[in-house]
Design a protein around this motif. Structure first.
Motif, mmCIF file in Angstrom:
data_model
loop_
_atom_site.group_PDB
_atom_site.id
_atom_site.type_symbol
_atom_site.label_atom_id
_atom_site.label_comp_id
_atom_site.label_asym_id
_atom_site.label_seq_id
_atom_site.Cartn_x
_atom_site.Cartn_y
_atom_site.Cartn_z
ATOM 1 N N GLY A 1 66.847 42.086 31.498
ATOM 2 C CA GLY A 1 65.821 42.977 30.974
ATOM 3 C C GLY A 1 65.814 43.198 29.480
ATOM 4 O O GLY A 1 65.122 44.105 29.006
ATOM 5 N N ARG A 2 66.567 42.412 28.743
ATOM 6 C CA ARG A 2 66.600 42.581 27.285
ATOM 7 C C ARG A 2 65.461 41.814 26.625
ATOM 8 O O ARG A 2 65.052 40.761 27.103
ATOM 9 N N THR A 3 64.963 42.318 25.528
ATOM 10 C CA THR A 3 64.063 41.565 24.661
ATOM 11 C C THR A 3 64.942 40.687 23.793
ATOM 12 O O THR A 3 65.991 41.137 23.305
ATOM 13 N N VAL A 4 64.548 39.443 23.601
ATOM 14 C CA VAL A 4 65.344 38.483 22.844
ATOM 15 C C VAL A 4 64.524 37.921 21.693
ATOM 16 O O VAL A 4 63.361 37.534 21.877
ATOM 17 N N ILE A 5 65.153 37.873 20.521
ATOM 18 C CA ILE A 5 64.558 37.228 19.349
ATOM 19 C C ILE A 5 65.386 35.991 19.054
ATOM 20 O O ILE A 5 66.596 36.091 18.820
ATOM 21 N N VAL A 6 64.754 34.830 19.089
ATOM 22 C CA VAL A 6 65.424 33.576 18.749
ATOM 23 C C VAL A 6 64.999 33.206 17.340
ATOM 24 O O VAL A 6 63.810 33.108 17.042
ATOM 25 N N ASP A 7 65.981 32.978 16.472
ATOM 26 C CA ASP A 7 65.786 32.756 15.044
ATOM 27 C C ASP A 7 66.236 31.337 14.712
ATOM 28 O O ASP A 7 67.429 31.043 14.759
ATOM 29 N N SER A 8 65.272 30.464 14.423
ATOM 30 C CA SER A 8 65.594 29.069 14.115
ATOM 31 C C SER A 8 64.465 28.452 13.313
ATOM 32 O O SER A 8 63.367 29.011 13.244
ATOM 33 N N VAL A 9 64.734 27.295 12.727
ATOM 34 C CA VAL A 9 63.666 26.590 12.022
ATOM 35 C C VAL A 9 62.566 26.234 13.017
ATOM 36 O O VAL A 9 61.387 26.341 12.719
ATOM 37 N N ASN A 10 62.955 25.821 14.217
ATOM 38 C CA ASN A 10 61.991 25.550 15.275
ATOM 39 C C ASN A 10 60.920 24.560 14.793
ATOM 40 O O ASN A 10 59.730 24.822 14.925
ATOM 41 N N PRO A 11 61.333 23.411 14.258
ATOM 42 C CA PRO A 11 60.403 22.550 13.536
ATOM 43 C C PRO A 11 59.524 21.634 14.381
ATOM 44 O O PRO A 11 58.532 21.110 13.890
ATOM 45 N N LEU A 12 59.882 21.444 15.633
ATOM 46 C CA LEU A 12 59.216 20.432 16.445
ATOM 47 C C LEU A 12 58.607 21.033 17.709
ATOM 48 O O LEU A 12 59.109 22.029 18.234
#
Length: 170
Positions: free
Chosen positions: A65-76
């Protein structure tokens, strides 16, 4: 909710992610931290390993039940698809946010003046940032950090997240 941040190095993703995580009580998963921990443990990181580990950690946190923030360049598109799949499997809302810095001089200053917060992490040079492969991201909200504090950018992200979570949104 799963919030997938992306953008070139030095645009302010991590500062925004930390501020937003504090505001909304979310888990913050930073790919740089995961990948550097893998390197520090003697592993070679040459592909999607960090993204896959983050995806699985995100799912664990979403499951409780947690909100998650994923932090990455995420380029593709393929890395962005990891977050789409995770959100679908966990039946949660996915919010995609591309962080940019439209002021090229400010972006360069950020890249050239920042310190690696993670022991052992080698930060990219300005030329490496310019040369980086980064595919267009048409499904993301865009937040421009030029001339703004991390708190101001996080306020915008929070407003977007609240709008995305609203029932009956278009």
């Amino acid at each position: 909710m799963l919030i997938a941040l992306g953008g070139l190095p030095g645009v302010g993703k991590s500062a925004l992610a930390r501020s937003l995580a504090r505001r909304i009580g979310a888990v913050h998963l930073r790919i740089d931290t995961i990948e550097q921990a893998m390197r520090n443990a003697g592993f070679t990181v040459s592909g999607p390993e960090g993204y896959l580990a983050a995806r699985d950690l995100a799912e664990d946190n979403l499951r409780v039940g947690r909100t998650v923030i994923v932090d990455s360049v995420n380029p593709l598109a393929i890395t962005r698809a990891y977050w789409c799949g995770a959100a679908a499997r966990m039946a949660v809302e996915l919010l995609e946010i591309e962080v940019v810095c439209s002021d090229r001089a400010q972006h360069r200053r950020r890249v050239e003046s920042r310190d690696a917060e993670i022991p052992g992490l080698v930060l990219p040079t300005w030329q490496q940032v310019l040369d980086r492969r980064y595919e267009p991201w048409t499904t993301a909200h865009v937040i421009d950090t030029a001339g703004r504090t991390a708190e101001e950018s996080a306020s915008e992200a929070e407003a977007i997240a609240l709008g995305a979570a609203r029932p009956g949104r278009p």
